[in-house]
Write a protein that holds these residues in place. Sequence first.
Motif, mmCIF file in Angstrom:
data_model
loop_
_atom_site.group_PDB
_atom_site.id
_atom_site.type_symbol
_atom_site.label_atom_id
_atom_site.label_comp_id
_atom_site.label_asym_id
_atom_site.label_seq_id
_atom_site.Cartn_x
_atom_site.Cartn_y
_atom_site.Cartn_z
ATOM 1 N N SER A 94 0.824 -1.209 0.000
ATOM 2 C CA SER A 94 0.000 0.000 0.000
ATOM 3 C C SER A 94 0.863 1.265 0.000
ATOM 4 N N GLN B 18 7.625 3.746 7.964
ATOM 5 C CA GLN B 18 6.647 2.861 8.610
ATOM 6 C C GLN B 18 7.335 1.502 8.802
ATOM 7 N N HIS C 66 6.832 -1.812 9.416
ATOM 8 C CA HIS C 66 6.629 -3.101 8.753
ATOM 9 C C HIS C 66 6.610 -2.967 7.235
ATOM 10 N N GLY D 221 9.645 0.595 15.119
ATOM 11 C CA GLY D 221 8.899 -0.673 15.206
ATOM 12 C C GLY D 221 7.784 -0.682 16.218
ATOM 13 N N MET E 12 4.700 0.960 17.429
ATOM 14 C CA MET E 12 3.760 1.932 16.861
ATOM 15 C C MET E 12 3.611 3.181 17.733
ATOM 16 N N GLY F 187 1.170 4.574 9.821
ATOM 17 C CA GLY F 187 -0.061 3.880 9.432
ATOM 18 C C GLY F 187 -1.279 4.575 10.012
ATOM 19 N N GLY G 127 -3.825 3.047 11.285
ATOM 20 C CA GLY G 127 -4.101 2.362 12.543
ATOM 21 C C GLY G 127 -3.164 2.851 13.634
ATOM 22 N N GLU G 128 -1.943 3.134 13.253
ATOM 23 C CA GLU G 128 -0.935 3.603 14.208
ATOM 24 C C GLU G 128 -1.364 4.904 14.878
ATOM 25 N N GLU H 213 -2.475 5.186 18.516
ATOM 26 C CA GLU H 213 -1.565 5.220 19.661
ATOM 27 C C GLU H 213 -1.538 6.623 20.257
ATOM 28 N N ASN I 117 -0.454 6.780 5.887
ATOM 29 C CA ASN I 117 -0.865 5.825 4.866
ATOM 30 C C ASN I 117 -2.239 5.283 5.237
ATOM 31 N N ASN J 63 -4.664 3.183 4.437
ATOM 32 C CA ASN J 63 -5.183 2.035 3.682
ATOM 33 C C ASN J 63 -6.441 1.508 4.358
ATOM 34 N N GLN K 147 -7.056 -0.070 6.853
ATOM 35 C CA GLN K 147 -7.010 -1.318 7.615
ATOM 36 C C GLN K 147 -5.851 -1.286 8.588
ATOM 37 N N LEU L 266 -4.334 -4.355 11.691
ATOM 38 C CA LEU L 266 -3.995 -5.774 11.648
ATOM 39 C C LEU L 266 -5.239 -6.659 11.610
ATOM 40 N N VAL M 200 -9.717 0.186 10.267
ATOM 41 C CA VAL M 200 -9.341 1.128 11.321
ATOM 42 C C VAL M 200 -10.600 1.782 11.897
ATOM 43 N N LYS N 222 -4.818 -1.558 1.086
ATOM 44 C CA LYS N 222 -3.869 -2.469 1.728
ATOM 45 C C LYS N 222 -3.705 -3.696 0.829
ATOM 46 N N HIS O 64 -2.965 -8.358 6.347
ATOM 47 C CA HIS O 64 -1.786 -7.905 7.099
ATOM 48 C C HIS O 64 -0.800 -9.044 7.328
HETATM 49 C C1 LIG Z 1 3.080 -0.574 20.107
HETATM 50 C C2 LIG Z 1 2.767 -1.614 19.069
HETATM 51 N N1 LIG Z 1 1.646 -2.340 19.187
HETATM 52 C C3 LIG Z 1 1.366 -3.298 18.274
HETATM 53 C C4 LIG Z 1 2.207 -3.546 17.232
HETATM 54 C C5 LIG Z 1 1.922 -4.664 16.262
HETATM 55 N N2 LIG Z 1 1.514 -4.152 14.948
HETATM 56 C C6 LIG Z 1 2.389 -4.064 13.937
HETATM 57 S S1 LIG Z 1 1.704 -3.480 12.549
HETATM 58 C C7 LIG Z 1 0.188 -3.359 13.274
HETATM 59 C C8 LIG Z 1 -0.959 -2.850 12.483
HETATM 60 C C9 LIG Z 1 -0.609 -1.565 11.822
HETATM 61 O O1 LIG Z 1 -1.685 -1.005 11.191
HETATM 62 P P1 LIG Z 1 -1.544 0.378 10.454
HETATM 63 O O2 LIG Z 1 -0.863 1.357 11.327
HETATM 64 O O3 LIG Z 1 -2.887 0.751 9.955
HETATM 65 O O4 LIG Z 1 -0.539 0.090 9.280
HETATM 66 P P2 LIG Z 1 -0.752 -0.757 7.936
HETATM 67 O O5 LIG Z 1 -0.010 -2.026 8.145
HETATM 68 O O6 LIG Z 1 -2.191 -0.974 7.754
HETATM 69 O O7 LIG Z 1 -0.160 0.080 6.869
HETATM 70 C C10 LIG Z 1 0.251 -3.775 14.593
HETATM 71 C C11 LIG Z 1 -0.896 -3.817 15.524
HETATM 72 C C12 LIG Z 1 3.382 -2.767 17.157
HETATM 73 N N3 LIG Z 1 4.271 -2.950 16.185
HETATM 74 N N4 LIG Z 1 3.613 -1.791 18.067
#
Ligand SMILES: Cc1ncc(C[n+]2csc(CCOP(=O)(O)OP(=O)(O)O)c2C)c(N)n1
Length: 882
Positions: A120, A145, A147, A197, A199, A234, A236-237, A240, A263, A265, A267, A269, A273, A397, A412
Amino acid sequence: MDSSIPRAVGDPHDPDTDPLETREWIEALDALIEAEGAERATFLLRRMLQHARTRRVPLPQVLATPYVNTIPLAEQPPYQGNLDIEARISALVRWNALAMVVRANRASGELGGHIASYASAADLFEVGFNHFFHAGARGDLVYFQPHSAPGVYARAFLEGRLTEEQLDNYRRETGGKGLSSYPHPWLMPNFWQFPTGSMGIGPLFAIYQARFMRYLQHRGIAETASRKVWAFVGDGEMDEPEALAGLSIAAREKLDNLVLVVNCNLQRLDGPVRGNGSIIQELEGLFAGAGWNVIKLLWSGDWDPLFARDVHQWLEKRFLETVDGEFQTYAATDGAFNREHFFNKYPELQQLVAHLSDDDIDRLRRGGHDPVKIFSAYWHAQKHTGQPTVILAKTKKGYGMGSAGQGRMTTHQQKKLDAGELLAFRDRFALPITDAQCEACEFVRPPREAPEMAYLHARRDKLGGYLPARSAKAAPLATPEAAAFAKFALEANGKEMSTTVAYVRMVGQLLKDAALGKRIVPIIADEARTFGMADLFRQIGIYSPIGQLYEPEDRDKLSYYREATDGQILEEGISEAGALASWVAAATSYSAHGEPMLPMYIYYSIFGFQRVGDEIWAAADSRSRGFLLGATAGRTTLSGEGLQHEDGTSHLVASTIPNCRAYDPAFAYELAVILEDGMRRMLAGQEDVFYYVTLMNENYAMPSMPEGSREGILRGMHRIRAAKEAKVRLLGAGTILNEVIAAADLLEKDWGIGADVHSVTSFTELRREAMELSRAARHGRGGGNPSWVQQQLPGNGVPVVAASDYVSALADLVRPWIADSYTTLGTDGFGRSDTRANLRRFFEVDRHAVAIAALASLGDARVPEAMKRYGIDPAAAPAWTR
Ligand SMILES: Cc1ncc(C[n+]2csc(CCOP(=O)(O)OP(=O)(O)O)c2C)c(N)n1
């Protein structure tokens, strides 16, 4: 009713009772814009709003704009690159990223990895790499980002900076040829700059980095004006708390050197979202409300002809009423489904796309997948002044992963693709590979002279080189001897003070050091007065990018509250998270800016490892160099503050961080030696370590430094009192050392027992060294050299008793290396308010408890008598059960 007029533009739940009138108003506005321009329209609208407010007309929520691109077509700059070549490059990066993850998981299912997130984000990254991210010492700082790391690796591979072998060892680092899962400067010190790493930490650190760059500029330390911070996050991020924690400071300080790209997307995990809502609209409100420049990057150029024909904004209406859960389904389905469910809802929209085939509809991309629109958003963000910019980029995504992933709930965690799915991916991105190469997931890197490669290198060349790339180069700094900044402590001669006061005096001296002084960054989270540091306000000033716009109330005082553009103190307000983020920016300045700084962040110790422990972990990963000062430390020295203020565990946590050197000094001279050595190791020796030092606010007599104690202070313990004939050996740490000394007196006076007393400055350091030597001995190396703790406490049948102001597990860290009976006392249990004396009695770390423990360790039959004499109730429940 004229059927071409939309029933309601904006809110589907707010039906229009008089569409004709609405239309007249809209046409009037259009005419005004045409005749007098947008600026005049803004002026009039603002006036109308003001007037409406005075007439008490309820105003609409103005922080949300329609669900379309913020930048109109007319303001889109021409694309300054070769779209065709860039598409081929990005296809190669996508492929190698995917191949890396799939291969790793073919080798072992336990390795993990992500494809869908990078899929994405790929275009968002690639446009940055080709056009915006400046590299080098004066370059930009990019927080990726986490991952999406496979995509960053895949690009570095194309650039020739990583080998095929490294890609093949993705997530297999222990052999030394691998790549770390996420950005980790500790594990890849020449590559990754910023650990993201966990979030939320990425956006927070990025914001404070941008602010610190301004600080360096304003203080005349580094020229940073042309540099940007880019952070990819992200959607979803953004849940936090840390991700949102820095929003207001970024706007308040007008950090237009910061671009945050979310980003979207839609979604995370587990699922969407905001399945029932809209994360983009929600984030727009949050960022706009905080004062950011918001750029929505929602739709690709494929939609522009549709928007042009959609004069009554049926598309806007349909977008706004579509919740994210539906958008996700549209991402996971084909053109026919989208036509049926999205467009066919209204005849006007059905009509709008009547000329398009289902495949054409399928090809209507989201904005975050259109390099032209991305370029336009970045271009505007880069030029924007006076505010930080957030780009809300709508993507899919698992983009391009077809039925294997795009828009799927489970995408994911997708890390395996079957042969058919791989071939489909290849065809989707027109990759130049055979079926066999595809099925084998071969990495692809065209020869250097291929047009893609020539282009890629030329682009990076123009932008100053490759990135990410971490440099650790900074000139070593000469650091002062303790005698230069802490003479009063080395020769204290019984003068009463607390270690906090001693620390503040030392900092005051260090600030005057010709070479080092200006590189010290004192950081405070609204506790300067608590720690007696208010004098520094006037002396070195509090950093404020706009100086001081008011006459401070205490203007006539010697230590008035002085804010200045070149102020040296970072006064963070009540934000330990922000203060720690500032500390990391300063502590890694040697790397990010080539300018070594010495951050000294002083805080209530319980609000450190306990409150922002994960940030400290990221600081360690970042190879931070600096001092963390846990003040009012220990569970009984901060009397009267209660359960959530009294820290009994931070040293235990500190012991788990490999590059953290943790000390709990009791005496001012010990503190002086620790600071001296820390500065030398970090600034002159350039070691990647940081210090955690606890400070107390309890006043007591400070002895002068005994000769020959330096080594022991630094290695973790030194003997401060030797009995003629010691029957017991007592260890005390931090302020509890005073109780231990008093216990030695009691033992002598009341029970005729001689005791040696040792000051333990660091159980952690003692343990580390001992562990290393034990390991060497296990492996047949080192000839069984005794560790420092063994040398200081040789097995001789004399029992040992230790007490500290922390949980007893802290003193237990060295138990394996103590040959004789070893009793540990600590402050296990919840803290509470009382006098120091009562608290120490309650936790059984006072002089009487130590004396009784010593008698018990000797098997002395007088223990019951001693308990009675000291008024200790043998039936009292332990502190940790109360
Ligand atoms: C503090 C923390 N909690 C949980 C995770 C596990 N985790 C990694 S990626 C992810 C989902 C990320 O979603 P988003 O931010 O929307 O990014 P996307 O992969 O959708 O681009 C989670 C819960 C983490 N890395 N850090």
